[in-house]
Design an enzyme around this catalytic site. Structure first.
Site, PDB file in Angstrom:
ATOM      1  N   ASN A  87      41.889  47.128  21.407  1.00 56.22           N
ATOM      2  CA  ASN A  87      40.672  47.189  22.211  1.00 56.22           C
ATOM      3  C   ASN A  87      40.441  45.935  23.049  1.00 56.22           C
ATOM      4  O   ASN A  87      39.728  45.988  24.054  1.00 56.22           O
ATOM      5  CB  ASN A  87      39.477  47.419  21.279  1.00 56.22           C
ATOM      6  CG  ASN A  87      38.160  47.222  21.969  1.00 56.22           C
ATOM      7  OD1 ASN A  87      37.752  48.012  22.822  1.00 56.22           O
ATOM      8  ND2 ASN A  87      37.470  46.137  21.634  1.00 56.22           N
ATOM      9  N   SER A 140      41.734  52.845  30.408  1.00 55.22           N
ATOM     10  CA  SER A 140      40.641  53.017  31.360  1.00 55.22           C
ATOM     11  C   SER A 140      41.075  54.008  32.423  1.00 55.22           C
ATOM     12  O   SER A 140      42.268  54.143  32.717  1.00 55.22           O
ATOM     13  CB  SER A 140      40.294  51.676  32.025  1.00 55.22           C
ATOM     14  OG  SER A 140      39.425  51.857  33.124  1.00 55.22           O
ATOM     15  N   TYR A 153      43.410  44.593  36.533  1.00 57.55           N
ATOM     16  CA  TYR A 153      42.834  45.398  35.447  1.00 57.55           C
ATOM     17  C   TYR A 153      43.454  46.793  35.444  1.00 57.55           C
ATOM     18  O   TYR A 153      43.899  47.291  34.406  1.00 57.55           O
ATOM     19  CB  TYR A 153      41.320  45.483  35.618  1.00 57.55           C
ATOM     20  CG  TYR A 153      40.617  46.257  34.533  1.00 57.55           C
ATOM     21  CD1 TYR A 153      40.391  45.681  33.292  1.00 57.55           C
ATOM     22  CD2 TYR A 153      40.160  47.557  34.759  1.00 57.55           C
ATOM     23  CE1 TYR A 153      39.738  46.385  32.287  1.00 57.55           C
ATOM     24  CE2 TYR A 153      39.515  48.267  33.763  1.00 57.55           C
ATOM     25  CZ  TYR A 153      39.301  47.675  32.523  1.00 57.55           C
ATOM     26  OH  TYR A 153      38.657  48.380  31.532  1.00 57.55           O
ATOM     27  N   SER A 156      47.049  46.651  34.318  1.00 61.32           N
ATOM     28  CA  SER A 156      47.181  46.427  32.874  1.00 61.32           C
ATOM     29  C   SER A 156      46.900  47.703  32.099  1.00 61.32           C
ATOM     30  O   SER A 156      47.581  47.999  31.105  1.00 61.32           O
ATOM     31  CB  SER A 156      46.236  45.307  32.429  1.00 61.32           C
ATOM     32  OG  SER A 156      44.877  45.708  32.497  1.00 61.32           O
ATOM     33  N   LYS A 157      45.925  48.478  32.546  1.00 66.45           N
ATOM     34  CA  LYS A 157      45.587  49.705  31.844  1.00 66.45           C
ATOM     35  C   LYS A 157      46.615  50.809  32.126  1.00 66.45           C
ATOM     36  O   LYS A 157      46.896  51.637  31.245  1.00 66.45           O
ATOM     37  CB  LYS A 157      44.179  50.161  32.228  1.00 66.45           C
ATOM     38  CG  LYS A 157      43.085  49.185  31.811  1.00 66.45           C
ATOM     39  CD  LYS A 157      43.066  48.945  30.304  1.00 66.45           C
ATOM     40  CE  LYS A 157      41.893  48.095  29.877  1.00 66.45           C
ATOM     41  NZ  LYS A 157      41.825  47.890  28.414  1.00 66.45           N
TER      42      LYS A 157
END
Length: 255
Positions: A87, A140, A153, A156-157
């Site tokens: 997480n 995400s 971001y 990375s997701k």
């Protein structure tokens, strides 16, 4: 098998706190990890469960830190680690034409993606020995669609989603399922920091959410924790490599 242990990374954050509480409520021993031991101490005080919740300082980007935490967890709670919730995550808003923000973007990838690699590599060993495990990655919708101003971001997701599918192929024969939850627009401190650094005004946020999310509301940490609860306790290993878009139907629009 002894009482099962769930490891939650980034446990002191918004999603992490609610995920930790939910796993405690359904009977897991929970090893709550975070880079800030002070925030973890506040979490422990708030949630209680003195016999079921233990806190451990861990920097997911540092493999040596992950190994130390793993040793402390097994010494404190035991070796029956069967759930890992990757997480831990951060976000930074940076536009490619600005010419700034590269170090912060690299840090986003280190925490969100490299951190998940480090933790999975270390904790999956227990699952392999027991021939049972559930690895749950918090991704995400940005990893599916991308989002302006958050390339690192989103990347990375997206990488975490791909890793979910790859790990699921590798570990499925060992009765270890690997899944991902891809939340949409959720009301969290991290999102508020992201929005406050951009052009969106707070007064317009709810209207925009209602216009693009069919259920007409923000997502919450409770929504995410409910899916994690299901994935952690799911008895079938046939639910493997699944990526659950938890977006209120945003991907199909409101028309």
């Amino acid at each position: 098998m002894s009482r099962q242990i769930a490891v939650v990374t980034g446990a002191a954050g918004g999603f992490g706190t609610t995920i930790t509480k939910t796993l405690l409520d359904i009977g897991y021993l929970v090893a709550a990890t975070d880079i800030s031991i002070q925030k973890l101490a506040l979490l422990q005080e708030r949630l209680g469960h003195p016999e079921s919740l233990a806190i451990f300082e861990m920097d997911v980007t540092d493999i040596a830190s992950v190994e130390r935490a793993e040793q402390q967890i097994t010494e404190t709670l035991g070796k029956t680690i069967t759930v890992l919730v990757n997480n831990a995550g951060i976000i930074h808003r940076a536009f490619c034409l600005s010419g700034r923000g590269l170090p912060e973007s690299v840090k986003v990838i280190d925490v969100n993606l490299v951190g998940a690699f480090n933790c999975t590599t270390i904790f999956v060993r227990h699952m392999a020995q027991q021939k049972y495990g559930r690895i749950i990655n918090i991704a995400s919708v940005a990893g599916i669609w991308g989002a302006a101003g958050s390339a690192a971001y989103g990347a990375s997701k997206a990488g975490l989603i791909s890793a979910t599918e790859s790990w699921g192929r590798e570990l499925g024969p060992l009765n270890i399922s690997v899944t991902a939850v891809a939340p949409g627009i959720c009301k969290t401190d991290m999102l508020e920091q992201f929005v406050s650094s951009g052009p969106m005004e707070s007064a317009a946020e709810d209207k925009i959410v209602r216009s693009i999310v069919p259920v007409g509301r923000w997502g919450t940490s409770d929504d995410v924790a409910e899916v994690v609860r299901f994935l952690a306790s799911c008895k079938t290993n046939y639910l493997n490599t699944a990526v659950i878009s938890l977006d209120g139907g945003m991907r199909v629009g409101t028309i």
